[in-house]
Design an enzyme around this catalytic site. Structure first.
Site: not given
Ligand code: S3P
Length: 426
Positions: A21-22, A93, A121, A167, A313, A340, A344, A386
């Site tokens: 996903k990232s 997010g 969030r 993020q 995650d 999140k 969670r 999740r």
């Molecule tokens: C992500 C960073 C994480 C993760 C999210 C995806 C990303 O969040 O929990 O599912 O793609 O950069 P945080 O940056 O808030 O830790």
């Protein structure tokens, strides 16, 4: 949709799980602001990444989706157009935080919003550093979405991260592409580094010297072909299923094993898990391998410190494994779980509690009594993908059947989760 999961006897399977996903989000974002064409293969077509695509289409980028193959016709660092109306990030997010950084330095104004979960969030974590860069960004909802951003010239900053967050780091690095001078982000605890790897692959100049990440602006980024590895965060549900189900062996192929993401494997190994990583190779600058998982007798561990951002995650499914382990597992330093897609800590305790789990909430984590036999129950996903998938894994080895209500939220990150699960259990 409600989903019923019945206990299984054994699992023997070789599977692949959907794309990361990232990395999928980033490939679309960076491809959009690069010059030329970016061809993405193995793209995750989950709802979150589709939200990213729809935002960039609204800003005038031509993006074609053909299953897991996505073609982005990038228009360069200064090629985005003002969107016609609100940018809707849905439940994502990553979309809202990363594109906030990107939009801060554009020549137009826009408004961002998402679903009810997104509106809970925290956004001050990006508003603060971006404002220090001179951005004109504000929340119209007390630190939460909706956000209003009016693009403006930016200045470089040196910013020490108050929480480990890829993020937030990525939002600053994206803004740095439009800032005058070198921007520095200082990380005490490493968070996932896909932004640094992929931006550099597209021609950016970002260096990490012991947690001091310096971004030197470049004139342009250039489109590239990106092969997205399978998401270790999605693989984790099947790793746990393989460990906990008797007489089982599961091979998961082509999984992204970037060190900033493999905390869950390290934690399981420390618990005594039989997991082997084989066939290690590099794809698009990202390490990839196949995971071979066998049924294991797990023992409790204490989890805390810098492993937490490396498995943030995967903690919901880690909790499910800890319930089956011998001894008491303690999770510390995991306050981030509260912000999140759901809280969670609260939602996992509530839902696994319905199945008979004894878990105590602490300020920054939980204490999990191991060796528990769970029973089936009617549970709720809290619209958190999740949470739904973790409960499904718990249900595989519970007594009696488990119902997950509002179970279709798995479409956020793993659209074929139930089909894949049902195809390998008996
Ligand atoms: C992500 C960073 C994480 C993760 C999210 C995806 C990303 O969040 O929990 O599912 O793609 O950069 P945080 O940056 O808030 O830790």
């Amino acid at each position: 949709m409600d989903k019923v999961i019945r206990p299984t006897k054994r699992i023997n399977a070789k599977i692949t799980v959907p794309g990361d996903k990232s990395i999928s989000h980033r490939a679309v974002m960076f491809g959009s602001i690069a010059k030329g064409t970016t061809e993405i293969t193995g793209f995750l077509t989950g709802d979150d990444c589709m939200s990213t695509i729809s935002c960039f289409k609204k800003m005038g980028i031509d993006i074609q989706v053909d299953g897991e193959r996505v073609t982005v016709h990038g228009k360069g660092l200064h090629g985005l157009n003002a969107p016609d109306g609100l940018l809707d990030v849905g439940n994502s997010g990553t979309t809202i935080r990363l594109i906030s950084g990107l939009l801060a330095g554009q020549k137009f104004a826009c408004r961002l919003n998402g679903d009810a979960s997104i509106q809970k969030r925290p956004m001050n974590r990006v508003i603060k550093p971006l404002s220090l860069m001179g951005a004109n960004i504000k929340s119209t909802n007390d630190g939460y979405a909706p956000l209003e951003i009016t693009g403006t010239p930016l200045k470089a900053i040196e910013y020490k991260m108050p929480v480990a967050s890829a993020q937030v780091k990525s939002a600053i690095l994206l803004a740095s592409l439009y800032a005058h001078g070198d921007t520095v982000v200082i990380e005490d605890m490493p968070s996932r580094d896909h932004t640094e790897i992929m931006l550099n692959f597209f021609g950016a100049d970002i260096k990490n010297e012991n947690g001091r990440i310096t971004s030197h602006p470049v004139a342009e980024l250039y489109g590239k072909n990106i092969t997205v590895p399978a998401d270790i965060s999605s693989a984790a549900f099947f790793v746990a299923a393989g460990l906990l189900t008797p007489d089982s062996e599961i091979t998961i192929t082509n999984v992204g094993i970037n060190k900033t993401r493999t905390g869950i494997i390290d934690a399981f190994l420390e618990m005594g898990a039989d997991i082997k990583t084989v066939n290690e190779r590099l794809a698009g600058g990202e390490p990839v391998g196949d995971l071979i998982v066998k049924t294991s007798k797990l023992k409790a561990i204490t989890l805390g410190g810098d492993i937490i951002p490396r498995m943030i995650d995967e903690i919901p499914v880690f909790v499910v494994a800890a319930l089956a382990a011998e001894g008491t597992t303690v999770i510390k330093d995991a306050q981030e779980l509260k912000v999140k897609e759901s809280n969670r800590i609260a939602t996992m305790i509530e839902e696994l509690g319905k199945m008979g789990a004894k878990i105590t909430e602490t300020e920054d984590g939980m204490i999990i009594e191991g060796g528990q036999k769970l029973h089936g129950a009617v549970t709720y996903s809290h619209l958190d993908h999740r949470v739904a998938m973790s409960v499904a894994v718990a249900a595989l080895n519970a007594q009696g059947e488990t119902t997950i209500t509002d179970a279709d939220c798995v479409g956020i990150s793993f659209p074929n989760f139930y089909e894949l699960l049902e195809s390998i259990i008996n």
